[in-house]
Design a protein around this motif. Structure first.
Motif, PDB file in Angstrom:
ATOM      1  N   GLN A 107      -5.987   1.217 -10.484  1.00 39.23           N
ATOM      2  CA  GLN A 107      -6.352   2.137  -9.412  1.00 39.23           C
ATOM      3  C   GLN A 107      -7.012   1.476  -8.215  1.00 39.23           C
ATOM      4  O   GLN A 107      -7.180   2.086  -7.188  1.00 39.23           O
ATOM      5  CB  GLN A 107      -7.293   3.241  -9.908  1.00 39.23           C
ATOM      6  CG  GLN A 107      -6.786   3.999 -11.085  1.00 39.23           C
ATOM      7  CD  GLN A 107      -6.079   5.280 -10.671  1.00 39.23           C
ATOM      8  OE1 GLN A 107      -5.790   5.458  -9.488  1.00 39.23           O
ATOM      9  NE2 GLN A 107      -5.808   6.149 -11.601  1.00 39.23           N
ATOM     10  N   VAL A 108      -7.458   0.237  -8.378  1.00 36.65           N
ATOM     11  CA  VAL A 108      -8.079  -0.401  -7.227  1.00 36.65           C
ATOM     12  C   VAL A 108      -7.023  -1.192  -6.474  1.00 36.65           C
ATOM     13  O   VAL A 108      -6.360  -2.052  -7.041  1.00 36.65           O
ATOM     14  CB  VAL A 108      -9.227  -1.332  -7.629  1.00 36.65           C
ATOM     15  CG1 VAL A 108      -9.732  -2.104  -6.425  1.00 36.65           C
ATOM     16  CG2 VAL A 108     -10.339  -0.529  -8.249  1.00 36.65           C
ATOM     17  N   TYR A 109      -6.905  -0.889  -5.193  1.00 30.63           N
ATOM     18  CA  TYR A 109      -5.913  -1.588  -4.420  1.00 30.63           C
ATOM     19  C   TYR A 109      -6.518  -2.732  -3.620  1.00 30.63           C
ATOM     20  O   TYR A 109      -7.509  -2.558  -2.946  1.00 30.63           O
ATOM     21  CB  TYR A 109      -5.204  -0.642  -3.463  1.00 30.63           C
ATOM     22  CG  TYR A 109      -4.273  -1.407  -2.589  1.00 30.63           C
ATOM     23  CD1 TYR A 109      -3.020  -1.759  -3.052  1.00 30.63           C
ATOM     24  CD2 TYR A 109      -4.678  -1.870  -1.353  1.00 30.63           C
ATOM     25  CE1 TYR A 109      -2.189  -2.536  -2.297  1.00 30.63           C
ATOM     26  CE2 TYR A 109      -3.854  -2.650  -0.580  1.00 30.63           C
ATOM     27  CZ  TYR A 109      -2.607  -2.984  -1.062  1.00 30.63           C
ATOM     28  OH  TYR A 109      -1.793  -3.774  -0.327  1.00 30.63           O
ATOM     29  N   VAL A 110      -5.936  -3.888  -3.680  1.00 30.16           N
ATOM     30  CA  VAL A 110      -6.306  -4.968  -2.762  1.00 30.16           C
ATOM     31  C   VAL A 110      -5.054  -5.462  -2.064  1.00 30.16           C
ATOM     32  O   VAL A 110      -3.932  -5.267  -2.530  1.00 30.16           O
ATOM     33  CB  VAL A 110      -6.986  -6.160  -3.460  1.00 30.16           C
ATOM     34  CG1 VAL A 110      -8.314  -5.761  -4.061  1.00 30.16           C
ATOM     35  CG2 VAL A 110      -6.071  -6.780  -4.488  1.00 30.16           C
ATOM     36  N   PRO A 118     -11.223  -2.764   0.137  1.00 31.08           N
ATOM     37  CA  PRO A 118     -10.251  -2.278  -0.823  1.00 31.08           C
ATOM     38  C   PRO A 118     -10.713  -0.969  -1.445  1.00 31.08           C
ATOM     39  O   PRO A 118     -11.887  -0.783  -1.674  1.00 31.08           O
ATOM     40  CB  PRO A 118     -10.215  -3.373  -1.875  1.00 31.08           C
ATOM     41  CG  PRO A 118     -11.543  -4.011  -1.808  1.00 31.08           C
ATOM     42  CD  PRO A 118     -11.982  -3.900  -0.387  1.00 31.08           C
ATOM     43  N   PHE A 119      -9.784  -0.068  -1.679  1.00 31.40           N
ATOM     44  CA  PHE A 119     -10.181   1.249  -2.153  1.00 31.40           C
ATOM     45  C   PHE A 119      -9.511   1.563  -3.485  1.00 31.40           C
ATOM     46  O   PHE A 119      -8.479   0.997  -3.823  1.00 31.40           O
ATOM     47  CB  PHE A 119      -9.801   2.310  -1.123  1.00 31.40           C
ATOM     48  CG  PHE A 119      -8.328   2.374  -0.852  1.00 31.40           C
ATOM     49  CD1 PHE A 119      -7.769   1.585   0.130  1.00 31.40           C
ATOM     50  CD2 PHE A 119      -7.501   3.231  -1.572  1.00 31.40           C
ATOM     51  CE1 PHE A 119      -6.415   1.638   0.399  1.00 31.40           C
ATOM     52  CE2 PHE A 119      -6.140   3.289  -1.314  1.00 31.40           C
ATOM     53  CZ  PHE A 119      -5.589   2.486  -0.325  1.00 31.40           C
ATOM     54  N   SER A 120     -10.139   2.470  -4.213  1.00 28.99           N
ATOM     55  CA  SER A 120      -9.523   2.907  -5.445  1.00 28.99           C
ATOM     56  C   SER A 120      -8.676   4.124  -5.139  1.00 28.99           C
ATOM     57  O   SER A 120      -9.059   4.998  -4.367  1.00 28.99           O
ATOM     58  CB  SER A 120     -10.589   3.249  -6.483  1.00 28.99           C
ATOM     59  OG  SER A 120     -10.861   4.618  -6.498  1.00 28.99           O
ATOM     60  N   GLN A 121      -7.511   4.180  -5.737  1.00 30.31           N
ATOM     61  CA  GLN A 121      -6.596   5.278  -5.440  1.00 30.31           C
ATOM     62  C   GLN A 121      -7.180   6.601  -5.901  1.00 30.31           C
ATOM     63  O   GLN A 121      -6.977   7.628  -5.275  1.00 30.31           O
ATOM     64  CB  GLN A 121      -5.256   5.020  -6.111  1.00 30.31           C
ATOM     65  CG  GLN A 121      -4.688   3.683  -5.693  1.00 30.31           C
ATOM     66  CD  GLN A 121      -3.185   3.683  -5.619  1.00 30.31           C
ATOM     67  OE1 GLN A 121      -2.553   4.729  -5.660  1.00 30.31           O
ATOM     68  NE2 GLN A 121      -2.609   2.521  -5.478  1.00 30.31           N
ATOM     69  N   ILE A 166       0.852  -1.187   0.000  1.00 29.68           N
ATOM     70  CA  ILE A 166       0.000   0.000   0.000  1.00 29.68           C
ATOM     71  C   ILE A 166       0.886   1.235   0.000  1.00 29.68           C
ATOM     72  O   ILE A 166       0.704   2.158  -0.792  1.00 29.68           O
ATOM     73  CB  ILE A 166      -0.926   0.027   1.231  1.00 29.68           C
ATOM     74  CG1 ILE A 166      -1.987  -1.062   1.132  1.00 29.68           C
ATOM     75  CG2 ILE A 166      -1.599   1.391   1.350  1.00 29.68           C
ATOM     76  CD1 ILE A 166      -3.121  -0.884   2.102  1.00 29.68           C
TER      77      ILE A 166
END
Lengths: 233, 233
Positions: free
Chosen positions: B191-194, A102-105, A13
């Motif tokens: 862009q999506v972080y996991v 999980p989130f999008s940047q 991250i």
DNA sequence: CCCTTAAAATTGCTGCTGCCTTATTGTTTT
DNA sequence: AAAACAATAAGGCAGCAGCAATTTTAAGGG
């Protein structure tokens, strides 16, 4: 340019988000745990901080609490579990926003920008118009698309993404019917077909959540054979 | 132009899919149940049929069985539950393809086109190159991106979308490592972080499914601290 | 007004995903 | 070697989505 502190125990991250933020023109400093972040902060405070809630040594909650004794910079929490979100919202422990994993940047960058704008507005004494303009208010319903938060009759209601989109579509024009097809268009990518009854299911769950706040008034009305309609009280 | 019969008890699917297919230049006829479709077919047979499995009066299986006594036109099944898919695959009851609900219309159109092309090739005596070219074979692994079907050591393995994408990425270059980051890029929107561990979870489930076919050889190898690698035996 | 039929609500179930916890394995250090 | 540490595997769980089955409600016809 704003200096942003990133605190998370997951190195992936850290590096990934740091790269994004730097590409966006921010100055970024990263820390693996609350303890080392805290030590660094006591030397020099960043303009804003993004904290993971769960971390070794000192978790995000503790860190924020200690930070708040010295500063009031904007803080965004990264949360993964729903009860963590409840904690952030419920305890009102001084976080300005949160982002769910999980989130999008892209989303994170938006939030950071929004908070920095607000901060700027506060510093220069302007009215912070950003939040007001993005809010949608329809009767006792308040929706904030950016924060993905919903208040019904003053109480926070936790909606899923799909529920949020559907409610937003309905509340957009109170008193006007929306067919299931129209609602699908809002909630799904074009070309993906889902069953009619699936929309009903989401409406059901929406109503249930709103009912748990007030079971005397139902804002979502069924138009037999047509679709659904949002009514202000 | 090809005439396609659409048989489904959900009127929404009928109208919606019919519109799409007509826009794509097909001639479409629709039926609400197997019985009426069957009667119509005995008068005039379409060039191909798309059948829902579950229907009142006469279901897709029955309909196909009766059709097969008279014709060999391509047939695509619409299925919603996994055991229905198993049935279609396992019983080899003469369906040429299947599409899982909820489905994207784009995908359905692709499949229809593919089948019609193949049919055309058969009719004109050409080799049906379409299927062969799209297949990916790596050792005992066969993957068909269009049908989303996977065969490992000759046996059909049911993979989820994510698992499929990961395996595809790994098998693309046997013997070469792929980092978790690279794998993420394949499986997720930019862009999506996991979490890193989430990739591990998918690999775990992939291995488990492949192990259930053959537990003596593991095609997916772990490179400690680096990532994963697909090896042909 | 009752009956029939169609539409919708509700309940419940399944599959997928993501992450957590605990156990195991691999790597490095001493 | 053994111990200490890091990375991964395995098992398990919870949230969400979509659909099916059943019950309830509404509309329309006699």
């Amino acid at each position: 340019m704003s200096r942003i502190a990133l605190v998370d125990d997951d190195r992936n991250i850290l590096t990934s988000v740091a790269m994004t933020l730097e590409a966006e023109g921010f100055e970024v400093e990263t820390y693996n745990d609350g303890q080392s972040a805290f030590e660094a902060f006591s030397r020099r405070m960043p303009d804003m901080a993004v904290l993971d809630i769960k971390m070794p040594r000192m978790d995000g909650m503790d860190l924020l609490q200690r930070m708040r004794q010295k500063t009031s910079i904007p803080v965004i929490f990264l949360t993964s579990k729903d009860d963590e979100i409840d904690e952030v919202l419920g305890l009102r422990m001084g976080a300005d926003d949160y982002v769910k994993k999980p989130f999008s940047q892209r989303l994170l960058v938006e939030r950071i920008r929004a908070l920095l704008r607000r901060q700027e507005a506060i510093n220069t004494g302007e009215a912070a118009a950003t939040e007001e303009t993005r809010m949608m208010e329809r009767g006792a319903l308040r929706m904030d698309p950016l924060r993905h938060s919903v208040t019904w009759k003053g109480k926070e209601v936790a909606l899923t993404v799909t529920e949020f989109l559907l409610l937003q579509a309905l509340a957009q024009r109170p008193g006007f019917v929306k067919s299931r097809d129209q609602l699908m268009d809002v909630a799904y990518d074009d070309q993906v077909y889902v069953d009619d009854r699936t929309i009903d299911s989401h409406i059901k769950r929406l109503r249930k959540k709103m009912r748990s706040v007030d079971d005397t008034f139902s804002a979502i009305e069924t138009l037999y054979g047509i679709g659904y309609r949002y009514n202000e009280e």
